[in-house]
Write a protein that holds these residues in place. Structure first.
Motif, mmCIF file in Angstrom:
data_model
loop_
_atom_site.group_PDB
_atom_site.id
_atom_site.type_symbol
_atom_site.label_atom_id
_atom_site.label_comp_id
_atom_site.label_asym_id
_atom_site.label_seq_id
_atom_site.Cartn_x
_atom_site.Cartn_y
_atom_site.Cartn_z
ATOM 1 N N PHE A 127 -44.205 -19.291 22.468
ATOM 2 C CA PHE A 127 -43.661 -17.960 22.223
ATOM 3 C C PHE A 127 -42.717 -17.960 21.025
ATOM 4 C CE2 PHE A 127 -40.381 -14.724 23.024
ATOM 5 C CZ PHE A 127 -41.185 -13.603 23.049
ATOM 6 N N GLN A 128 -42.924 -16.984 20.131
ATOM 7 C CA GLN A 128 -42.046 -16.770 18.978
ATOM 8 C C GLN A 128 -41.479 -15.369 19.077
ATOM 9 O OE1 GLN A 128 -41.274 -18.999 16.547
ATOM 10 N NE2 GLN A 128 -42.412 -20.495 17.736
ATOM 11 N N PRO A 129 -40.160 -15.207 19.121
ATOM 12 C CA PRO A 129 -39.587 -13.858 19.214
ATOM 13 C C PRO A 129 -40.020 -13.013 18.020
ATOM 14 C CG PRO A 129 -37.908 -15.534 19.551
ATOM 15 C CD PRO A 129 -39.137 -16.240 19.133
ATOM 16 N N GLY A 130 -40.420 -11.794 18.270
ATOM 17 C CA GLY A 130 -40.811 -10.852 17.231
ATOM 18 C C GLY A 130 -42.205 -11.077 16.697
ATOM 19 N N ALA A 131 -42.918 -12.088 17.178
ATOM 20 C CA ALA A 131 -44.248 -12.372 16.661
ATOM 21 C C ALA A 131 -45.312 -11.506 17.325
ATOM 22 C CB ALA A 131 -44.590 -13.843 16.860
ATOM 23 N N TRP A 132 -45.105 -11.104 18.519
ATOM 24 C CA TRP A 132 -46.128 -10.318 19.214
ATOM 25 C C TRP A 132 -45.913 -8.851 18.947
ATOM 26 C CZ3 TRP A 132 -46.114 -6.513 22.976
ATOM 27 C CH2 TRP A 132 -47.363 -6.219 23.555
ATOM 28 N N MET A 133 -46.990 -8.170 18.649
ATOM 29 C CA MET A 133 -46.959 -6.729 18.452
ATOM 30 C C MET A 133 -48.016 -6.113 19.348
ATOM 31 S SD MET A 133 -44.556 -6.185 16.362
ATOM 32 C CE MET A 133 -44.759 -4.545 15.838
ATOM 33 N N PRO A 134 -47.752 -4.943 19.883
ATOM 34 C CA PRO A 134 -48.756 -4.311 20.729
ATOM 35 C C PRO A 134 -50.021 -4.028 19.925
ATOM 36 C CG PRO A 134 -46.675 -3.115 20.839
ATOM 37 C CD PRO A 134 -46.533 -4.174 19.809
ATOM 38 N N PRO A 135 -51.190 -4.089 20.565
ATOM 39 C CA PRO A 135 -52.426 -3.804 19.848
ATOM 40 C C PRO A 135 -52.423 -2.371 19.302
ATOM 41 C CG PRO A 135 -52.876 -4.625 22.065
ATOM 42 C CD PRO A 135 -51.417 -4.452 21.939
ATOM 43 N N GLY A 136 -52.954 -2.199 18.088
ATOM 44 C CA GLY A 136 -53.037 -0.881 17.467
ATOM 45 C C GLY A 136 -51.796 -0.484 16.712
ATOM 46 N N SER A 137 -50.783 -1.334 16.721
ATOM 47 C CA SER A 137 -49.584 -0.982 15.971
ATOM 48 C C SER A 137 -49.667 -1.622 14.590
ATOM 49 C CB SER A 137 -48.331 -1.422 16.698
ATOM 50 O OG SER A 137 -48.279 -2.821 16.760
ATOM 51 N N ASP A 138 -49.095 -0.977 13.607
ATOM 52 C CA ASP A 138 -49.138 -1.496 12.230
ATOM 53 C C ASP A 138 -47.722 -1.622 11.720
ATOM 54 O OD1 ASP A 138 -49.885 -2.299 9.775
ATOM 55 O OD2 ASP A 138 -50.825 -0.406 9.199
ATOM 56 N N ASN A 139 -47.356 -2.817 11.198
ATOM 57 C CA ASN A 139 -45.986 -3.049 10.727
ATOM 58 C C ASN A 139 -45.634 -2.181 9.536
ATOM 59 O OD1 ASN A 139 -45.446 -4.873 12.682
ATOM 60 N ND2 ASN A 139 -45.920 -6.676 11.443
#
Length: 171
Positions: A155-167
């Motif tokens: 696990f890396q903090p901030g590495a996971w993004m919900p599917p369908g989201s764009d940074n």
């Protein structure tokens, strides 16, 4: 001498209370008594008391069905007069007839349901298998897994993004 007995009896009733009177017995051999309403030494009115002396029973061993319902109703003062043996037998026969009628109707209903199932008039009840509770970690699986499910090592903090989201949209 009868006047002396009456005086002694009146004195005993006044001091101790009236003697218990046998009212009847049931088919099991239980004896039912009553103590009539009387006045105590202090002048208080003591209401009538009814009780049973059970055959070979201790008070804590009573079970449902040890006493006929008619006698139980009399003891609990739901009825004034004690039941007769004819009344008890008549009611027992009635209860047996009702049990038989209920059994017959139940069997008839089962046969009718089976016939309706065969004809397709009604759907048969579905038989579901419960595989576990939805809150269990192994819901839907045959057995709980012994493999670890933690991602603590990767696990890396901030590495996971919900599917369908764009940074790029957020910036």
């Amino acid at each position: 001498m009868s006047r002396a007995w009456q005086a002694l009896r009146a004195l005993r009733v006044r001091l101790v209370g009236p003697a218990k009177e046998l009212v009847g017995t049931d088919q099991f051999g239980n004896k039912y008594y009553r103590v009539p309403k009387h006045e105590s030494r202090a002048g208080q009115i003591i209401p009538e008391r009814r009780f049973v002396e059970a055959v070979n029973r201790e008070a804590y061993q009573y079970q449902i069905g040890d006493f006929p319902p008619e006698w139980e109703a009399w003891i609990r003062k739901k009825r004034e007069d004690p039941p007769t043996i004819e009344e008890i037998l008549r009611n027992e026969n009635y209860r047996e007839e009702m049990k038989q009628k209920v059994k017959d109707v139940s069997e008839k209903d089962k046969l009718l349901q089976a016939k309706e199932y065969e004809q397709g008039l009604i759907a048969e009840p579905s038989h579901t298998q419960v595989k576990g509770h939805a809150s269990a970690p192994y819901y839907g699986k045959k057995e709980p897994s012994q493999d670890p499910t933690s991602t603590a090592n990767t696990f890396q903090p901030g590495a996971w993004m919900p599917p369908g989201s764009d940074n790029s949209k957020n910036k």
